[in-house]
Design an enzyme around this catalytic site. Structure first.
Site, PDB file in Angstrom:
ATOM      1  N   LYS A  13      47.512  34.737  39.732  1.00 52.14           N
ATOM      2  CA  LYS A  13      47.800  34.396  41.134  1.00 52.14           C
ATOM      3  C   LYS A  13      47.194  33.035  41.508  1.00 52.14           C
ATOM      4  O   LYS A  13      47.868  32.202  42.098  1.00 52.14           O
ATOM      5  CB  LYS A  13      47.225  35.479  42.079  1.00 52.14           C
ATOM      6  N   ARG A  88      45.732  43.581  50.236  1.00 53.17           N
ATOM      7  CA  ARG A  88      45.353  44.404  49.091  1.00 53.17           C
ATOM      8  C   ARG A  88      45.309  45.881  49.440  1.00 53.17           C
ATOM      9  O   ARG A  88      44.988  46.701  48.581  1.00 53.17           O
ATOM     10  CB  ARG A  88      43.956  44.008  48.646  1.00 53.17           C
ATOM     11  N   ARG A 127      37.702  33.037  31.355  1.00 55.29           N
ATOM     12  CA  ARG A 127      38.024  32.076  32.414  1.00 55.29           C
ATOM     13  C   ARG A 127      36.794  31.278  32.871  1.00 55.29           C
ATOM     14  O   ARG A 127      35.708  31.808  32.984  1.00 55.29           O
ATOM     15  CB  ARG A 127      38.585  32.876  33.589  1.00 55.29           C
ATOM     16  N   ARG A 161      32.557  33.146  37.027  1.00 59.51           N
ATOM     17  CA  ARG A 161      32.310  34.048  38.156  1.00 59.51           C
ATOM     18  C   ARG A 161      31.423  35.221  37.739  1.00 59.51           C
ATOM     19  O   ARG A 161      31.597  35.767  36.643  1.00 59.51           O
ATOM     20  CB  ARG A 161      33.645  34.599  38.684  1.00 59.51           C
ATOM     21  N   ARG A 172      37.889  46.442  39.214  1.00 66.34           N
ATOM     22  CA  ARG A 172      38.848  45.692  40.042  1.00 66.34           C
ATOM     23  C   ARG A 172      40.273  46.158  39.761  1.00 66.34           C
ATOM     24  O   ARG A 172      41.104  46.259  40.666  1.00 66.34           O
ATOM     25  CB  ARG A 172      38.698  44.184  39.778  1.00 66.34           C
TER      26      ARG A 172
HETATM   27  P1  AP5 Z   1      43.925  33.477  37.434  1.00 66.76           P
HETATM   28  O1  AP5 Z   1      45.055  32.617  37.895  1.00 66.76           O
HETATM   29  O2  AP5 Z   1      42.551  33.040  37.793  1.00 66.76           O
HETATM   30  O3  AP5 Z   1      44.164  34.996  37.877  1.00 66.76           O
HETATM   31  P2  AP5 Z   1      44.135  35.677  39.298  1.00 66.76           P
HETATM   32  O4  AP5 Z   1      45.304  36.584  39.382  1.00 66.76           O
HETATM   33  O5  AP5 Z   1      43.962  34.651  40.388  1.00 66.76           O
HETATM   34  O6  AP5 Z   1      42.824  36.546  39.108  1.00 66.76           O
HETATM   35  P3  AP5 Z   1      41.561  36.793  39.983  1.00 66.76           P
HETATM   36  O7  AP5 Z   1      40.535  37.372  39.064  1.00 66.76           O
HETATM   37  O8  AP5 Z   1      41.152  35.580  40.747  1.00 66.76           O
HETATM   38  O9  AP5 Z   1      42.086  37.886  40.926  1.00 66.76           O
HETATM   39  P4  AP5 Z   1      41.316  38.917  41.657  1.00 66.76           P
HETATM   40  O10 AP5 Z   1      42.410  39.438  42.467  1.00 66.76           O
HETATM   41  O11 AP5 Z   1      40.552  39.924  40.901  1.00 66.76           O
HETATM   42  O12 AP5 Z   1      40.140  38.065  42.350  1.00 66.76           O
HETATM   43  P5  AP5 Z   1      39.936  37.538  43.827  1.00 66.76           P
HETATM   44  O13 AP5 Z   1      39.209  36.276  43.762  1.00 66.76           O
HETATM   45  O14 AP5 Z   1      41.194  37.600  44.602  1.00 66.76           O
HETATM   46  O15 AP5 Z   1      44.049  33.631  35.851  1.00 66.76           O
HETATM   47  C1  AP5 Z   1      43.052  34.256  35.066  1.00 66.76           C
HETATM   48  C2  AP5 Z   1      42.844  33.488  33.742  1.00 66.76           C
HETATM   49  O16 AP5 Z   1      44.014  33.631  32.950  1.00 66.76           O
HETATM   50  C3  AP5 Z   1      42.635  31.981  33.934  1.00 66.76           C
HETATM   51  O17 AP5 Z   1      41.692  31.549  33.005  1.00 66.76           O
HETATM   52  C4  AP5 Z   1      44.008  31.355  33.634  1.00 66.76           C
HETATM   53  O18 AP5 Z   1      43.893  30.051  33.073  1.00 66.76           O
HETATM   54  C5  AP5 Z   1      44.592  32.364  32.650  1.00 66.76           C
HETATM   55  N1  AP5 Z   1      46.033  32.523  32.825  1.00 66.76           N
HETATM   56  C6  AP5 Z   1      46.724  32.594  33.997  1.00 66.76           C
HETATM   57  N2  AP5 Z   1      48.049  32.773  33.771  1.00 66.76           N
HETATM   58  C7  AP5 Z   1      48.185  32.854  32.412  1.00 66.76           C
HETATM   59  C8  AP5 Z   1      49.325  33.012  31.542  1.00 66.76           C
HETATM   60  N3  AP5 Z   1      50.561  33.172  32.043  1.00 66.76           N
HETATM   61  N4  AP5 Z   1      49.092  33.030  30.206  1.00 66.76           N
HETATM   62  C9  AP5 Z   1      47.822  32.883  29.697  1.00 66.76           C
HETATM   63  N5  AP5 Z   1      46.730  32.686  30.488  1.00 66.76           N
HETATM   64  C10 AP5 Z   1      46.900  32.670  31.813  1.00 66.76           C
HETATM   65  O19 AP5 Z   1      38.977  38.696  44.413  1.00 66.76           O
HETATM   66  C11 AP5 Z   1      37.630  38.835  43.972  1.00 66.76           C
HETATM   67  C12 AP5 Z   1      36.946  39.913  44.779  1.00 66.76           C
HETATM   68  O20 AP5 Z   1      36.915  39.538  46.185  1.00 66.76           O
HETATM   69  C13 AP5 Z   1      37.642  41.282  44.776  1.00 66.76           C
HETATM   70  O21 AP5 Z   1      37.253  42.058  43.652  1.00 66.76           O
HETATM   71  C14 AP5 Z   1      37.146  41.871  46.108  1.00 66.76           C
HETATM   72  O22 AP5 Z   1      35.817  42.342  46.010  1.00 66.76           O
HETATM   73  C15 AP5 Z   1      37.130  40.666  47.029  1.00 66.76           C
HETATM   74  N6  AP5 Z   1      38.430  40.472  47.742  1.00 66.76           N
HETATM   75  C16 AP5 Z   1      39.281  39.408  47.608  1.00 66.76           C
HETATM   76  N7  AP5 Z   1      40.351  39.573  48.404  1.00 66.76           N
HETATM   77  C17 AP5 Z   1      40.191  40.754  49.045  1.00 66.76           C
HETATM   78  C18 AP5 Z   1      40.993  41.481  49.956  1.00 66.76           C
HETATM   79  N8  AP5 Z   1      42.172  41.030  50.390  1.00 66.76           N
HETATM   80  N9  AP5 Z   1      40.520  42.696  50.395  1.00 66.76           N
HETATM   81  C19 AP5 Z   1      39.319  43.167  50.008  1.00 66.76           C
HETATM   82  N10 AP5 Z   1      38.516  42.533  49.109  1.00 66.76           N
HETATM   83  C20 AP5 Z   1      38.952  41.334  48.626  1.00 66.76           C
END
Ligand code: AP5
Length: 214
Positions: A13, A88, A127, A161, A172
């Site tokens: 994402k 979410r 990552r 992270r 997660r």
């Molecule tokens: P990346 O693009 O970073 O993946 P992502 O989907 O953004 O993953 P996140 O870990 O950031 O998502 P998340 O939803 O767990 O975390 P968030 O910060 O939202 O890609 C990952 C890796 O793969 C990278 O190294 C990239 O280069 C590689 N890659 C990407 N695409 C690829 C491909 N096609 N092929 C190969 N490699 C690839 O949330 C963190 C925490 O915040 C949550 O756990 C929660 O506690 C809190 N939080 C955030 N939002 C909310 C909400 N709305 N409600 C409640 N709590 C929340």
């Protein structure tokens, strides 16, 4: 245009949001990034969110919806929004409907990145990001062109992270299955969901997204 990017942790994402920002001048609203900034700044929201995020659980609906409302309110009306990691939960999805209406916007697309969860653990634990500009990299799939130097800003410091360890990633994913996946049928019923193979290469996923949003 207003779009939601949905998918479990590591689905891509953030990676694809950054490309949409570059390509179309849209604005990325990542609740994860907003919460990490609050944790770093030790604001009241950050102090409440820190331990929850480290456990891989979800922060309260009220907190994240307030963050989205404030950021959307600060945006120029003509700028498109990419919701990355929000909504979410079902209450967040209902809150987003109300927020969009209040800001005179409507949801155009919900794009689900379909992925194999086991491969995601590998993606997430590999990552890292530039400590200066936040550009994302991966130990095996996306290294900087020059070793140790950020492609985007030339920075030489990188960081990982604290929630990117296997145990937290599994939690997660469990949260995604239990609380986030159930919101998809709501958007399916509106006929605005597109599904993209998130296991394809980063370039191919970008092409698939281009075909949807252009
Ligand atoms: P990346 O693009 O970073 O993946 P992502 O989907 O953004 O993953 P996140 O870990 O950031 O998502 P998340 O939803 O767990 O975390 P968030 O910060 O939202 O890609 C990952 C890796 O793969 C990278 O190294 C990239 O280069 C590689 N890659 C990407 N695409 C690829 C491909 N096609 N092929 C190969 N490699 C690839 O949330 C963190 C925490 O915040 C949550 O756990 C929660 O506690 C809190 N939080 C955030 N939002 C909310 C909400 N709305 N409600 C409640 N709590 C929340």
């Amino acid at each position: 245009m207003n779009i939601i990017l949905l998918g479990p942790p590591g689905a891509g994402k953030g990676t694809q949001s950054a490309r949409l920002v570059e390509q179309y001048g849209m604005h990325q609203l990542s609740t994860g990034d907003m919460l990490r900034a609050a944790v770093k700044a030790k604001t009241p929201v950050g102090l409440e969110a820190k331990a929850v995020m480290e456990r891989g659980e979800l922060v309260s609906d009220e907190i994240v919806s307030a963050l989205i409302d404030a950021e959307l309110g600060a945006m120029a009306p003509a700028t498109g929004a990419i919701f990355d990691g929000y909504p979410r939960t079902e209450p967040q999805a209902r809150a987003l409907d109300a927020i969009l209406e209040r800001h005179g916007r409507k949801l155009d697309h919900v794009i689900e990145l379909e992925v194999d969860e086991d491969a995601l653990v590998d993606r997430i634990t590999g990552r890292f990001t530039c400590a200066n500009c936040g550009a994302g990299y991966h130990d095996r799939y996306h290294l900087p062109k020059v070793d140790g130097v950020c492609d985007r800003c030339g920075g030489t410091e990188f960081k990982r992270r604290p929630d990117d360890n296997e145990e937290t990633v599994r939690m997660r994913m469990q949260e995604y299955r239990a609380k986030t996946a159930p919101i998809l049928p709501v958007y399916d019923a509106r006929g605005i969901v597109s599904r993209v193979d998130g296991m394809a290469s980063i370039e191919d996923v970008t092409k698939a997204l281009d075909a949807i949003v252009s």
